[in-house]
Design an enzyme around this catalytic site. Structure first.
Site, PDB file in Angstrom:
ATOM      1  N   ARG B 207       0.865  -1.181   0.000  1.00 27.29           N
ATOM      2  CA  ARG B 207       0.000   0.000   0.000  1.00 27.29           C
ATOM      3  C   ARG B 207       0.902   1.232   0.000  1.00 27.29           C
ATOM      4  NH1 ARG B 207      -5.176  -1.538   0.729  1.00 27.29           N
ATOM      5  NH2 ARG B 207      -5.546  -3.604   1.625  1.00 27.29           N
ATOM      6  N   SER B 211       3.399   7.684  -0.381  1.00 23.26           N
ATOM      7  CA  SER B 211       2.787   8.059  -1.659  1.00 23.26           C
ATOM      8  C   SER B 211       1.263   8.014  -1.554  1.00 23.26           C
ATOM      9  CB  SER B 211       3.244   7.090  -2.735  1.00 23.26           C
ATOM     10  OG  SER B 211       2.582   5.853  -2.584  1.00 23.26           O
ATOM     11  N   ASP B 268      12.167   7.689   3.094  1.00 22.75           N
ATOM     12  CA  ASP B 268      12.516   6.274   3.057  1.00 22.75           C
ATOM     13  C   ASP B 268      14.014   6.126   3.240  1.00 22.75           C
ATOM     14  OD1 ASP B 268      10.053   4.699   2.189  1.00 22.75           O
ATOM     15  OD2 ASP B 268      10.070   6.387   0.802  1.00 22.75           O
TER      16      ASP B 268
END
Lengths: 504, 504
Positions: B207, B211, B268
Site C-alpha cells: 500500500r 505516496s 525512506d
C-alpha cells in the site's frame, strides 16, 4: 470552510488520561468530524478553544466510553486549552509540520542554519513534534554530529525560546558536569564554597536524563528545587547562590522535551547536548563556566579523544556567546562517593559539607578542585591558589553554613528519605576490584527506581583496588517498592559483571 | 516475585481504543500495581494472560473511567491477548529491549551483523519497538546508509520473520518499482501480459508508504486484494498471476510496521528499502525480478548517481540470494497517466488494458517496456524481442482477458469508486508547462484523502511541454469529504508551484 468548522465542534470531556509531554484526543470513529475530515487513528490534529490551540495525537474509540459528540482530552490537552467542563472545542487537521523538512534535509546530508534551528526548536517547544519526529532529530544529530555553526545555531535557538536571567553584578559563575559518572554530585558543595567566598552562582540543574539522578533530584531530597524565576532570584540575591531545577524556571525549555526522548533512546547526542548545556548557562546569565568531563570506559565520554572533541565544542560555542570556560577532564573510571540515587547521593554531599570523618574523600577532592577552578576563572583568587582557598572554605565550616542558608532560602532543609527495601549483593569469590562498570551500575540503580523514587538506588561498598573476600557485600540495592527491588535483582542475575574482580 | 504477580492481577476492560500497530494499557495511577511496581506514565509494560503476552505503552488515568482494579486495554492489546470480558491480566515491567543496543551501537559508528539484524527485526515484528525506537532505527539507516553486508543481513532477517512461498515451477517472475512517481501503475498491466504469455507472476504489492497510492490500493478498487496465502496460491495456480496485498499474506511482515513510521517521517531509508523490497520477493519465491527506478528532480531517486547506487545495492543483494535482476532506469520527471490516487489510477490501468483510444500512452509504453524486460530476463523470448512481444499480447486483447480472469479469481471485478467532491485548479497565466513537482502533487493527493479514501486524489490535465492558457484546468482534485477537499485546496494556496509555467 465554515461548514467544516461547525461540524467539527464537540463537547470537551476530561478523560483524566496522564501522558507527560504530549497531548491526546479520543474521538468516536463514527463521529461526524472523523467522517467529514477523514481523520485516521494516530493522526496529528489540532484542537481549538477560544483562541488557544494544541496539537494532539488522535485515537479512535469504538466503545461507549465517549458519546459521538464528545472529544475526550488528555490532561495535557485539557490544561493547555484552559478548559472547563461543558466547554466546546473544534478539531481540525494539524497543519503540516513545515520545520521537520529541515530535519529531513539534514538526515540526507544537509545542515541546519540559524533560521532552521529557530524553526525546529520553536516547534519542539510548542509540542508540535511527535515522538517519531523528536527521535529522528536526536538520532540524526548523533549519527551525523552537528558541526560548530550548527551547535551555535541550536544553542541560540534554545536560549531564545525560553526566559532569560539578567543580573546587575558580574561575574556570574557556573559549573557543569557532563554526566554519566554515578555519584559525581559536586554541585551543591561547589555552590556552597563559591557563594561563601562571595561570588554569585545561580545554579540551575537538570534531573536525571539517562542517569539514576540529576543534581536537581539529589537537591530535592534536601530542599525544594521547583522555584519560580522570582523565587530563585530572591534566593541568589540573599545568599549569592542557589541549587534549583532548571525546568521550573523555564530556561531553554526545549531541553526537557528532548530529555524524555533521550531517556527512551538511552543515548545522548553530542550537538544537542552542547547546545542544551550552554543554552541553560547563557539563559541564566552566566559569564564564567567550569565544565567537568569525567573520562572512563563506561561513562558518557569514554576516551581522551572524545573528551577533547567535546571540550573543543563546548569551549568554542561558549566563546561565540562571550562566555569564558575552563574544561577539566577528571577520572571517570569508577563511581564517586558511596551513593548512587537521589537520597543516597544527598547523604554523601552532606557528609562532605559537614566535614564528617568518614565523608567520601574522592567526592571532597573533586568538589574542591572544581570550586578552585571556578574561583580562579572568575579572577577571585590568583592562578594556582584556587584549590587551597576552596579547601579552607570547606574545612572551616563556611561552606556548610552557606549550604544551610541556601536550603533555608529555597524553602527549608529536609531529611532525605530512607528506602524501606534493601538487599546486599555479595562477592562470589575472593579477589581485588579491577574495574566497576558505571553504565551497568547506573542501570541497576534506575531499575531499582531512581530517580523517580528518590530513596532508591545503590550503595557502593568497594572501590577499584580494594581487596574483597567471598560473601562480602559489594553493593546494597535500595528500593521504595518490592517490585522494583525484584526487578533490579533480576537484572543483576543476568548481568553479574558490575564489579570485575581479579585474583590478588 | 509471587507476591508481586498477584498484586499485579487486574480485571481486563475493553476500552475500544483503536491505534494500529501499537498496544496501549490504561491504569489508575492510584492502583496497587502502579504503586508497587513504580510504573511511570508512558512506561513500556508487559501484559500477560494465559501464556500470551504483549508489550504496551502505559497511560495513567486519574478519573473514574476505570476502577482501580481494572486494566483498560486498547483493541490491539485486547486482540493479541485473545481476551474475553471478565478475564484477568497481570502487568509487569517490560524486559529491557536488548536488541535496541544494536541500533544504539550503530548510531555511534557500529555495524549490524546477521545475528544483530535477526534480533532487531524479530523484536520489531513482535511489536516490542516503540515509535521512538522505530524512528531512531530508520533515521540512523538514512543518516549512515547500510553497507552491503548489512543490507543482506537485514534482508535475510526480514525473510525469516514471515511466511515463505514455495512453487513447483520455475521461473517465478516479478517486478518492482521504487515508487515516488505518481500514477506509475504498470504492475496490473505487466502481470496481465506476462501471465497471458504463460509465465508465473505471483505479485504481492504494498500500500502507499509516503505516496498517495500503492499498487495494492489501486488494485483494491478493481478486485479484492486481502487474500490469504492459500487463496493467493489458488489464483496463481489457475491464472499464472495475481495482484494481492503483501501484508495480508504475511510475507516479511516487519515492512508494514516500518511503513507506518516512514510515513510519519515522510522519508525512506535506502538500506531498509532494499531489504524490504527484496525480502518480499525472496519470501514470495521469485527467481527473476525486473526493477523500475524512475529518476527525476522531485521523485524518490533524484539523480543518475543515486539511481546507480540503488541499482548496485539491489542487484548485489539479490545476487546474494540467487535472485536474477534487471534494473531499468526510467524517466521520472512527471507523473504517469492522468490519475493520482487509487481509483483514478485504476481507470488509467483499465483504459490501457482495454486498448481504449484515449488511454494514456506513457503508461502503456512503460508497461510494455517492463513486461518485455520480464519476458527476456526469464528467457521466455530472445533478447531484443521482449517489448515487441509484450505489445502484441496487449494489443490483441490477451492481456485484458487475463486481467479479467485474475480479478475474477481474486473475488470478482469491481467498479472503482467516484469521488463526490471535485474541484478544478486552473492556470493563472498563459504559458508552457516546464516542470511538474511530483512531490507536491503527491502531497496534495494525500491531503485530499488518498490512499485511505480510495476515490480521492488528483487528475492531471497537462504534461511537460503542453501549452496552457489562463483559466484552463491544470488538475482536478477529487475527495470523499468536503473537509479533505478544503484541506488540499488550502495547501495549494500556500504552494502554488506544482505546475511550473514558462512563457512560450
Amino acid at each position: 470552510m465554515k461548514g467544516g468548522q461547525s461540524l467539527s465542534a464537540l463537547r470537551a470531556r476530561r478523560l483524566g488520561v496522564v501522558a507527560p509531554g504530549a497531548a491526546f484526543v479520543f474521538l468516536r470513529s463514527d463521529c461526524g468530524v472523523c467522517r467529514s475530515e477523514g481523520f485516521d487513528a494516530r493522526a496529528q490534529v489540532e484542537i481549538h478553544h477560544k483562541g488557544r490551540s494544541v496539537t494532539a495525537t488522535l485515537f479512535h474509540v469504538i466503545s461507549d466510553i465517549l458519546e459521538s459528540d464528545e472529544a475526550g482530552l488528555s490532561e495535557a490537552a485539557w490544561q493547555q486549552l484552559g478548559l472547563e467542563q461543558g466547554d466546546v472545542v473544534t478539531v481540525t487537521h494539524a497543519p503540516p509540520l513545515a520545520s521537520f523538512s529541515i530535519v529531513r534535509r539534514r538526515v540526507f546530508g544537509g545542515r541546519i542554519d540559524d533560521e532552521g534551528a529557530r524553526e525546529v526548536i520553536a516547534d519542539v517547544v510548542a509540542q508540535q513534534y511527535s515522538d517519531i519526529h523528536l527521535a529522528a532529530f536526536l538520532t540524526d544529530c548523533s549519527a551525523t554530529p552537528l558541526d560548530e555553526p550548527e551547535m551555535i545555531a541550536l544553542t541560540r535557538a534554545m536560549v531564545e525560546t525560553g526566559d532569560r536571567l539578567h543580573w546587575n553584578q558580574a561575574p556570574i559563575v557556573d559549573k557543569h558536569c557532563v554526566g554519566g559518572l554515578p555519584g559525581n554530585r559536586t554541585t551543591p558543595i561547589i555552590v556552597s564554597i563559591v557563594a561563601a567566598f562571595g561570588l554569585t552562582m545561580p545554579k540551575t540543574s537538570s534531573r536525571g536524563i539517562t542517569s539514576p539522578a540529576g543534581t536537581a533530584d539529589v537537591m530535592e531530597t534536601l530542599a525544594p528545587v521547583n522555584l519560580s524565576l522570582t523565587a530563585m532570584r530572591r534566593v541568589v540575591e540573599r545568599e549569592g547562590g542557589c541549587i534549583v531545577w532548571g525546568g521550573s524556571v523555564h530556561l531553554a525549555p526545549s531541553d526537557d522535551i528532548l530529555i524524555r526522548v533521550s531517556r527512551a533512546l538511552d543515548f545522548d547526542a553530542q550537538g544537542p547536548m552542547v547546545a542544551s548545556v550552554l543554552s541553560k548557562k547563557i539563559a541564566a546569565g552566566s559569564t564564567h563556566v567550569v565544565i567537568d568531563i569525567p573520562v572512563g570506559p563506561s561513562v558518557k565520554v569514554r576516551s581522551e579523544k572524545a573528551a577533547a572533541s567535546l571540550a573543543t565544542s563546548l569551549a568554542s560555542v561558549a566563546q561565540a556567546f562571550g562566555v569564558r570556560t575552563r574544561i577539566i577532564k577528571t577520572d571517570g573510571r569508577q563511581p564517586v562517593g558511596r551513593g548512587v540515587g537521589p537520597a543516597l547521593e544527598a547523604r554523601d554531599v552532606v557528609a562532605v559539607l559537614r566535614g564528617e570523618p568518614d565523608a567520601p574523600q574522592d567526592l571532597r577532592d573533586r568538589a574542591v578542585t572544581l570550586a578552585g577552578a571556578v574561583l580562579e576563572l572568575a579572577g577571585a583568587v590568583e592562578a594556582g591558589k584556587g584549590t587551597k582557598t576552596a579547601r579552607e572554605v570547606l574545612d572551616d565550616g563556611r561552606a556548610w553554613k552557606k549550604f544551610l542558608r541556601i536550603a533555608e532560602a529555597q524553602g527549608g532543609l529536609r531529611e532525605p528519605p530512607v528506602a524501606p527495601h534493601t538487599r546486599a549483593v555479595t562477592a562470589s569469590t575472593d579477589g581485588l576490584v579491577a574495574a566497576i562498570d558505571c553504565r551497568k551500575l547506573a542501570r541497576v540503580a534506575k531499575l531499582a527506581g531512581a530517580p523517580g523514587a528518590p530513596a532508591a538506588g545503590a550503595e557502593i561498598h568497594k572501590r577499584i583496588g580494594d581487596p574483597v573476600t567471598m560473601g562480602e557485600p559489594l553493593l546494597t540495592l535500595h528500593a521504595e517498592t518490592p517490585g522494583e527491588l525484584d526487578y533490579a535483582i533480576a537484572f543483576l542475575l543476568g548481568e553479574p559483571d558490575i564489579f570485575m574482580l581479579t585474583t590478588p
